[in-house]
Design an enzyme around this catalytic site. Sequence first.
Site, PDB file in Angstrom:
ATOM      1  N   LYS A  49      -8.043  15.607   1.137  1.00 54.69           N
ATOM      2  CA  LYS A  49      -7.219  15.877   2.318  1.00 54.69           C
ATOM      3  C   LYS A  49      -7.530  17.226   2.955  1.00 54.69           C
ATOM      4  O   LYS A  49      -7.247  17.452   4.142  1.00 54.69           O
ATOM      5  CB  LYS A  49      -5.734  15.805   1.959  1.00 54.69           C
ATOM      6  CG  LYS A  49      -5.316  14.539   1.233  1.00 54.69           C
ATOM      7  CD  LYS A  49      -5.684  13.268   1.969  1.00 54.69           C
ATOM      8  CE  LYS A  49      -5.202  12.039   1.220  1.00 54.69           C
ATOM      9  NZ  LYS A  49      -5.613  10.781   1.870  1.00 54.69           N
ATOM     10  N   TYR A 263       0.741   0.325  -5.984  1.00 52.57           N
ATOM     11  CA  TYR A 263       0.424   1.736  -5.742  1.00 52.57           C
ATOM     12  C   TYR A 263       1.013   2.612  -6.852  1.00 52.57           C
ATOM     13  O   TYR A 263       2.218   2.539  -7.146  1.00 52.57           O
ATOM     14  CB  TYR A 263       0.990   2.168  -4.394  1.00 52.57           C
ATOM     15  CG  TYR A 263       0.755   3.624  -4.078  1.00 52.57           C
ATOM     16  CD1 TYR A 263      -0.378   4.020  -3.385  1.00 52.57           C
ATOM     17  CD2 TYR A 263       1.663   4.594  -4.482  1.00 52.57           C
ATOM     18  CE1 TYR A 263      -0.608   5.358  -3.098  1.00 52.57           C
ATOM     19  CE2 TYR A 263       1.442   5.941  -4.206  1.00 52.57           C
ATOM     20  CZ  TYR A 263       0.305   6.312  -3.521  1.00 52.57           C
ATOM     21  OH  TYR A 263       0.079   7.641  -3.257  1.00 52.57           O
ATOM     22  N   TYR A 289      -5.540   7.482  -7.168  1.00 54.30           N
ATOM     23  CA  TYR A 289      -6.655   7.260  -6.251  1.00 54.30           C
ATOM     24  C   TYR A 289      -8.011   7.282  -6.961  1.00 54.30           C
ATOM     25  O   TYR A 289      -8.659   6.244  -7.115  1.00 54.30           O
ATOM     26  CB  TYR A 289      -6.640   8.306  -5.126  1.00 54.30           C
ATOM     27  CG  TYR A 289      -5.495   8.135  -4.171  1.00 54.30           C
ATOM     28  CD1 TYR A 289      -5.602   7.283  -3.076  1.00 54.30           C
ATOM     29  CD2 TYR A 289      -4.294   8.807  -4.365  1.00 54.30           C
ATOM     30  CE1 TYR A 289      -4.549   7.105  -2.201  1.00 54.30           C
ATOM     31  CE2 TYR A 289      -3.225   8.635  -3.498  1.00 54.30           C
ATOM     32  CZ  TYR A 289      -3.355   7.787  -2.421  1.00 54.30           C
ATOM     33  OH  TYR A 289      -2.303   7.607  -1.559  1.00 54.30           O
TER      34      TYR A 289
END
Length: 338
Positions: A49, A263, A289
Amino acid sequence: MQLSRFPRVRLCHAPTPLEPMKRLSDALGGPEIWVKRDDCTGLASGGNKTRKLEFLIGAALAAGADHVITQGAHQSNHVRQTAAAAAKHGLKCTALLEQRVETNDPDYLGNGNVLLDELMGCTLRTYPAGTDMQAEMEALAADLQDAGETPYVIPGGGSNTTGALGYVACAYEMLGQAEAMGLAIDHIVTATGSTGTQAGLVAGLTAANAGIPVLGISVRAPKEKQEANVLALTRATAETLGYGGAIDAALIEADDTQVGGGYGVPTPAMIEAVRMFSSLEGILLDPVYSGKGAAGLIAAVRAGRFTKGQKVVFLHTGGSAGLFAYRSTFMQEAIPAS
């Protein structure tokens, strides 16, 4: 293509390393596996990010913002890096956390990324799973405007055309590194969630006419939905860069076989991948992730998709802070007192 025409701040320790993983390659007995170490971007323990936030915070400052708003899951790597970027540039930061994982584990609720968010002065608000988080951010932005502040809303994962520019830049960076070391990359594999990383990579590689396919390992959405979302953002990013219409749907591929229970829900394959990367290469993944992305890479190698002689790059999206929120998942036995 000039990325310099977009507002940008410098946050990333770039270029991040591009290095071989010899022991992992030998253990799997397939292609030559390399890793692009975007866990080493530097900002508040790093992660993918940070590249997106160079353009997002640049845009926020260009708009005169004094307060950034974003959202994510409770253990969001994106929120942690946004809080750090805001702190570095003197901006207030409020993050809306969605309870996507059903748990009362105190490590998940108060350790890992959540602890780091609070240390960096981020105001946290929690919401139940299924909340329209975009609507909640817009409502908060309206309230802040009424109070005399100038908010800037950053979408979850930093995944819009502005954020995706960070991975256009990464594509150029990786191609330059590969060229300098004589590395002919056959394939790139990475985790894909909010889509900005995969979309930016595909847009950048296409603009460079690199001919390198990208396989996204989905961490949440089914294959068809993920591919549609990635394609839409890739095309929008290409339009932003000025070469719209060049993105064929065939360039977008997502694999949803590693989603498991959903998730943030651990899977045996993710646990194995985290242990293999750490014990063979000294590289820490995260449970949500990069761990599932690496599990997808390992499964593809074992299935014969990538073969000896090929060069496959795993783009490591970071997130090791999340390991501390999943302590019970990885602790085998308590270490006896000496």
